[in-house]
Motif scaffolding. Sequence first.
Motif, PDB file in Angstrom:
ATOM      1  N   VAL A  21       0.856  -1.194   0.000  1.00 20.93           N
ATOM      2  CA  VAL A  21       0.000   0.000   0.000  1.00 20.93           C
ATOM      3  C   VAL A  21       0.884   1.234   0.000  1.00 20.93           C
ATOM      4  CG1 VAL A  21      -1.670   1.293   1.401  1.00 20.93           C
ATOM      5  CG2 VAL A  21      -1.861  -1.197   1.208  1.00 20.93           C
ATOM      6  N   GLY A  22       0.431   2.273  -0.710  1.00 24.17           N
ATOM      7  CA  GLY A  22       1.186   3.517  -0.701  1.00 24.17           C
ATOM      8  C   GLY A  22       0.947   4.357  -1.932  1.00 24.17           C
ATOM      9  N   ASN A  23       1.546   5.541  -1.903  1.00 23.09           N
ATOM     10  CA  ASN A  23       1.477   6.464  -3.021  1.00 23.09           C
ATOM     11  C   ASN A  23       2.777   6.342  -3.811  1.00 23.09           C
ATOM     12  OD1 ASN A  23       0.262   8.475  -4.579  1.00 23.09           O
ATOM     13  ND2 ASN A  23       1.370  10.076  -3.495  1.00 23.09           N
ATOM     14  N   TYR A  24       2.672   6.146  -5.122  1.00 20.46           N
ATOM     15  CA  TYR A  24       3.835   5.947  -5.967  1.00 20.46           C
ATOM     16  C   TYR A  24       3.839   6.978  -7.088  1.00 20.46           C
ATOM     17  CZ  TYR A  24       4.081   1.442  -3.613  1.00 20.46           C
ATOM     18  OH  TYR A  24       4.178   0.456  -2.664  1.00 20.46           O
ATOM     19  N   ALA A  25       4.967   7.632  -7.236  1.00 21.89           N
ATOM     20  CA  ALA A  25       5.170   8.562  -8.342  1.00 21.89           C
ATOM     21  C   ALA A  25       6.422   8.106  -9.084  1.00 21.89           C
ATOM     22  CB  ALA A  25       5.338   9.986  -7.825  1.00 21.89           C
ATOM     23  N   PHE A  26       6.342   8.068 -10.384  1.00 21.63           N
ATOM     24  CA  PHE A  26       7.507   7.625 -11.149  1.00 21.63           C
ATOM     25  C   PHE A  26       7.560   8.310 -12.501  1.00 21.63           C
ATOM     26  CE2 PHE A  26       4.293   4.369 -10.480  1.00 21.63           C
ATOM     27  CZ  PHE A  26       3.811   4.068 -11.746  1.00 21.63           C
ATOM     28  N   ASP A  27       8.791   8.461 -12.988  1.00 19.15           N
ATOM     29  CA  ASP A  27       9.058   9.070 -14.285  1.00 19.15           C
ATOM     30  C   ASP A  27       9.648   8.016 -15.214  1.00 19.15           C
ATOM     31  OD1 ASP A  27       8.290  11.701 -13.580  1.00 19.15           O
ATOM     32  OD2 ASP A  27      10.213  11.981 -12.566  1.00 19.15           O
ATOM     33  N   GLN A  28       9.261   8.120 -16.483  1.00 22.40           N
ATOM     34  CA  GLN A  28       9.809   7.231 -17.496  1.00 22.40           C
ATOM     35  C   GLN A  28      10.171   8.054 -18.725  1.00 22.40           C
ATOM     36  OE1 GLN A  28       7.050   4.057 -18.272  1.00 22.40           O
ATOM     37  NE2 GLN A  28       7.136   3.297 -16.177  1.00 22.40           N
ATOM     38  N   THR A  29      11.249   7.667 -19.376  1.00 24.40           N
ATOM     39  CA  THR A  29      11.687   8.320 -20.597  1.00 24.40           C
ATOM     40  C   THR A  29      11.522   7.328 -21.744  1.00 24.40           C
ATOM     41  OG1 THR A  29      13.292   9.601 -19.355  1.00 24.40           O
ATOM     42  CG2 THR A  29      13.626   9.453 -21.734  1.00 24.40           C
ATOM     43  N   CYS A  30      10.957   7.811 -22.847  1.00 22.57           N
ATOM     44  CA  CYS A  30      10.695   6.938 -23.986  1.00 22.57           C
ATOM     45  C   CYS A  30      11.268   7.527 -25.270  1.00 22.57           C
ATOM     46  CB  CYS A  30       9.196   6.750 -24.190  1.00 22.57           C
ATOM     47  SG  CYS A  30       8.361   5.925 -22.819  1.00 22.57           S
ATOM     48  N   VAL A  31      11.687   6.639 -26.135  1.00 23.13           N
ATOM     49  CA  VAL A  31      12.099   6.985 -27.492  1.00 23.13           C
ATOM     50  C   VAL A  31      11.192   6.200 -28.421  1.00 23.13           C
ATOM     51  CG1 VAL A  31      13.964   6.877 -29.176  1.00 23.13           C
ATOM     52  CG2 VAL A  31      14.484   7.355 -26.784  1.00 23.13           C
ATOM     53  N   ASN A  32      10.558   6.897 -29.375  1.00 20.09           N
ATOM     54  CA  ASN A  32       9.637   6.261 -30.306  1.00 20.09           C
ATOM     55  C   ASN A  32      10.112   6.470 -31.730  1.00 20.09           C
ATOM     56  OD1 ASN A  32       7.407   5.633 -28.367  1.00 20.09           O
ATOM     57  ND2 ASN A  32       7.463   7.832 -28.115  1.00 20.09           N
ATOM     58  N   PHE A  33       9.784   5.536 -32.597  1.00 20.09           N
ATOM     59  CA  PHE A  33      10.018   5.737 -34.022  1.00 20.09           C
ATOM     60  C   PHE A  33       8.837   5.171 -34.792  1.00 20.09           C
ATOM     61  CE2 PHE A  33      11.550   1.380 -33.691  1.00 20.09           C
ATOM     62  CZ  PHE A  33      11.121   0.813 -34.875  1.00 20.09           C
ATOM     63  N   ARG A  34       8.621   5.722 -35.971  1.00 21.31           N
ATOM     64  CA  ARG A  34       7.526   5.265 -36.819  1.00 21.31           C
ATOM     65  C   ARG A  34       7.861   5.605 -38.261  1.00 21.31           C
ATOM     66  NH1 ARG A  34       1.695   7.449 -35.436  1.00 21.31           N
ATOM     67  NH2 ARG A  34       2.219   6.228 -33.621  1.00 21.31           N
ATOM     68  N   THR A  35       7.662   4.663 -39.137  1.00 23.52           N
ATOM     69  CA  THR A  35       7.827   4.956 -40.557  1.00 23.52           C
ATOM     70  C   THR A  35       6.459   5.386 -41.097  1.00 23.52           C
ATOM     71  OG1 THR A  35       7.390   2.674 -41.216  1.00 23.52           O
ATOM     72  CG2 THR A  35       9.692   3.271 -40.785  1.00 23.52           C
ATOM     73  N   GLY A  36       6.414   5.854 -42.315  1.00 19.81           N
ATOM     74  CA  GLY A  36       5.172   6.356 -42.898  1.00 19.81           C
ATOM     75  C   GLY A  36       4.112   5.277 -43.032  1.00 19.81           C
ATOM     76  N   GLN A  37       2.939   5.533 -42.482  1.00 20.26           N
ATOM     77  CA  GLN A  37       1.860   4.550 -42.519  1.00 20.26           C
ATOM     78  C   GLN A  37       1.222   4.440 -43.899  1.00 20.26           C
ATOM     79  OE1 GLN A  37      -0.917   5.294 -39.359  1.00 20.26           O
ATOM     80  NE2 GLN A  37       0.545   4.760 -37.773  1.00 20.26           N
ATOM     81  N   HIS A  38       1.565   5.321 -44.798  1.00 20.26           N
ATOM     82  CA  HIS A  38       1.020   5.255 -46.154  1.00 20.26           C
ATOM     83  C   HIS A  38       1.750   4.199 -46.999  1.00 20.26           C
ATOM     84  CE1 HIS A  38       4.466   7.940 -46.361  1.00 20.26           C
ATOM     85  NE2 HIS A  38       4.566   7.611 -47.633  1.00 20.26           N
TER      86      HIS A  38
END
Length: 172
Positions: A21-38
Amino acid sequence: QSFEEFLEAPFEISEGVVIPVGNYAFDQTCVNFRTGQHRALYAEGYYCDGEFFGGNITTPGADFTWRPNPHFAFALGYHLSDVALPQGNFTTRLASFRADIVFTNALYWENLLQYDNVSDSLGINSILRWIPRAGREALLVINREFVDYTGNRDFTSISGDITFKASYTFRF
């Protein structure tokens, strides 16, 4: 990304790993990539790393989609979460296959096959959707779930359902 969550009761997040039980705060760093969906073949991916309920989490994942023509789309996905907590470590894996068929602009069929290593379950979801006009829709939904109780890929059907849904919007 920043997250905050309060647990009012202990939570077993993985077998034998209980978050108190408790209060949790957390940070996350993300790197995303995507090619053209067309494009006929496209990819999406990410890699996240950061805090998670007093520990750390690393989550890479990727999806690859092949759309040979406007009527068909096939996608493969794989997502992993590697979690290290003071109470214990665990890894989750989610693999999926998607096949979508567009018959007309009013009728299409979506299919999803998904497996995860936590529940050792294989789920199938199939939706046939017909929208003849705006505000009118009919759906046929089929769901099945299979579980590998023995760990040797011998899946047993545990649930299934077929549902028909229809909606009509009255305009006045």
